[in-house]
Design an enzyme around this catalytic site. Sequence first.
Site, short mmCIF file in Angstrom:
data_model
loop_
_atom_site.label_atom_id
_atom_site.label_comp_id
_atom_site.label_asym_id
_atom_site.label_seq_id
_atom_site.Cartn_x
_atom_site.Cartn_y
_atom_site.Cartn_z
N GLY A 77 13.34 -7.40 34.98
CA GLY A 77 14.75 -7.06 35.02
C GLY A 77 15.90 -7.03 34.22
N ARG B 294 11.14 -16.49 39.25
CA ARG B 294 12.23 -15.75 39.40
C ARG B 294 12.50 -15.25 41.46
NH1 ARG B 294 17.67 -14.06 39.29
NH2 ARG B 294 18.28 -12.30 39.72
N GLU C 245 0.00 3.95 9.94
CA GLU C 245 -1.52 4.03 10.16
C GLU C 245 -2.32 4.91 10.98
OE1 GLU C 245 -3.31 0.07 8.98
OE2 GLU C 245 -1.92 -0.81 8.70
N PHE D 114 0.96 -1.00 -0.14
CA PHE D 114 0.55 0.18 0.07
C PHE D 114 0.95 1.43 -0.05
CE2 PHE D 114 -1.94 3.28 2.86
CZ PHE D 114 -3.49 3.33 1.98
C1 FAD Z 1 7.65 0.67 9.85
C2 FAD Z 1 6.39 1.63 8.51
C3 FAD Z 1 5.96 0.75 8.12
C4 FAD Z 1 5.28 1.84 7.62
N1 FAD Z 1 4.48 1.24 6.30
C5 FAD Z 1 3.77 2.02 5.74
C6 FAD Z 1 3.11 1.39 4.18
O1 FAD Z 1 3.12 0.24 4.51
N2 FAD Z 1 2.40 2.16 3.05
C7 FAD Z 1 2.21 3.87 3.51
O2 FAD Z 1 1.42 4.21 3.03
N3 FAD Z 1 2.94 4.20 4.68
C8 FAD Z 1 3.99 3.56 5.24
N4 FAD Z 1 4.32 3.92 6.55
C9 FAD Z 1 3.78 5.69 7.37
C10 FAD Z 1 3.56 5.45 8.03
O3 FAD Z 1 2.32 5.79 8.00
C11 FAD Z 1 3.83 7.60 8.92
O4 FAD Z 1 5.16 7.68 9.36
C12 FAD Z 1 2.83 8.27 9.24
O5 FAD Z 1 1.58 8.24 8.77
C13 FAD Z 1 3.36 9.59 9.77
O6 FAD Z 1 4.03 10.00 8.60
P1 FAD Z 1 5.06 10.89 9.35
O7 FAD Z 1 5.93 9.52 9.40
O8 FAD Z 1 5.54 11.60 8.08
O9 FAD Z 1 4.42 12.11 10.11
P2 FAD Z 1 4.17 13.97 10.28
O10 FAD Z 1 3.10 13.55 9.46
O11 FAD Z 1 5.47 13.91 9.34
O12 FAD Z 1 4.38 13.63 12.04
C14 FAD Z 1 5.10 13.64 12.59
C15 FAD Z 1 4.58 13.65 13.92
O13 FAD Z 1 3.69 15.22 13.93
C16 FAD Z 1 2.90 15.12 14.67
N5 FAD Z 1 1.32 15.76 13.42
C17 FAD Z 1 1.48 15.51 12.64
N6 FAD Z 1 0.27 16.15 12.02
C18 FAD Z 1 -0.21 17.05 13.11
C19 FAD Z 1 -2.12 17.60 13.34
N7 FAD Z 1 -2.29 18.18 12.61
N8 FAD Z 1 -2.36 17.54 14.83
C20 FAD Z 1 -1.44 16.93 16.03
N9 FAD Z 1 -0.05 15.81 15.91
C21 FAD Z 1 0.32 16.69 14.07
C22 FAD Z 1 2.48 13.74 14.30
O14 FAD Z 1 1.08 12.58 14.79
C23 FAD Z 1 3.75 13.05 14.37
O15 FAD Z 1 4.25 12.94 15.65
C24 FAD Z 1 4.97 3.15 7.27
C25 FAD Z 1 5.91 3.73 8.71
C26 FAD Z 1 6.28 3.04 9.07
C27 FAD Z 1 7.23 3.61 10.55
#
Ligand code: FAD
Length: 392
Positions: free
Chosen positions: A346, A272, A370, A122
């Site tokens: 521990g 333990r 997600e 995806f």
């Molecule tokens: C191991 C892994 C697997 C993944 N697999 C997929 C995949 O298969 N397909 C896919 O499409 N994506 C995938 N992702 C991406 C994932 O869905 C995103 O990392 C996630 O949606 C967050 O986006 P970002 O990392 O750009 O963080 P950002 O959007 O940059 O957010 C950074 C921080 O700011 C906060 N923030 C941002 N906007 C706001 C707001 N309006 N209000 C309050 N807080 C806010 C966020 O909550 C977060 O704490 C994957 C990520 C990881 C780590």
Amino acid sequence: MNLEPTKIQNEIRDLVRKIAEDKLRPLVRRFDIEAEYPLEFMKLLGTLNFLGVYIPEEFGGLNEGTVAMVLIMEEIAKVCPGTATSFGANALGTYPILFSGTDEQKKKYLPKVASGEFLAAFGLTEPGSGSDAMAMTTRAVLDGNEYILNGQKQFITSAGRADFYSIFARTKAREAEGGLSRGISCFIVEKNTPGLSFGKKEEKMGLHCSETRAIFFDNCRVPKENLIGGKEGRGVGTLLNTLHHSRIVISGQGLGLAQGARTIAFDYAKKREQFGRPISENQAISHKLANMEVQIEAARCLIYRAAWYADNKYPKDQISKFGAMAKLFSSEMAFDVANKALQVCGGIGYMRDFMMEKYVRDARVMTLYEGTSEMMLEEIFHILLKESNRGK
Ligand SMILES: Cc1cc2nc3c(=O)[nH]c(=O)nc-3n(C[C@H](O)[C@H](O)[C@H](O)COP(=O)(O)OP(=O)(O)OC[C@H]3O[C@@H](n4cnc5c(N)ncnc54)[C@H](O)[C@@H]3O)c2cc1C
């Protein structure tokens, strides 16, 4: 409402529990150390038709819905959360076709997913658009009978491994869509399409056996018939429907992970001995274990309820609200329980051979992918606001 799984769903859960113990557990340490994809286990799930547990029977699946997906996620994640991510990502990549695909698209792809012949992924996230998915810039431009895709996706689970990708791209520039989010469409991109390439395998804190890579589109030509649903501008509806279901499924991963960590901590605490008695006889330890159980069962109620709503075609807002609550609670709970479980053990809990620290590393991502916890709270609040404005 009956939150008990059906007889068939229970049978599926029992079988997955057995194969996870017999076939997966002996390999988990190796998968983690060597960042090895659980290929044989995924194939086994395909042979048993469990990769299509949510796919209708007419397309080769078992038609057991979101509840069965959650149960399978739970059982796999108890043993290996990384394998659960690979399993969940396969459904995540297939949901756009299931929910929005044309009959031809469903006939072509769903039976192959159900049998395990095709793995799916995806592609939504981009370097400049994570939580703000609508800021995506990957473009798809129609040229004769093909769309030409240009752009980049990042952090895509199973990228490079999957046989096809559900890719979200702009068919209209953001400025031209008039704020109606009708500029996004979703495409099926097959693995060997010219112009499609993948980045290096990311080195992650946890989930080592799940593969994560960037995807690049360089004048990547996709047949017009691979536009999901056959009409441009329907990507946002497809995306929301997909995430509202997949978030419930991924909550099952947190539920399973927490149980896996809890069980190790519980058994250890009974055996333990310090100060001449088992550490479980100290209230500081026994109450921690009791609290972990409360957290797990509270998450189970939310998740099963959300899954039941999804399978019983409740209004979209209810599925979305309960899905977001389940995802938020389960992911925060999983990390907290895994962390407490490590504390109970521990120093040995910190050693890799003991297989506890892996649960903590694996749990950490769950409040991020997600939809982050912050975004789940946003979604829940917006639905509450809508309900309150309707006077509900
Ligand atoms: C191991 C892994 C697997 C993944 N697999 C997929 C995949 O298969 N397909 C896919 O499409 N994506 C995938 N992702 C991406 C994932 O869905 C995103 O990392 C996630 O949606 C967050 O986006 P970002 O990392 O750009 O963080 P950002 O959007 O940059 O957010 C950074 C921080 O700011 C906060 N923030 C941002 N906007 C706001 C707001 N309006 N209000 C309050 N807080 C806010 C966020 O909550 C977060 O704490 C994957 C990520 C990881 C780590």
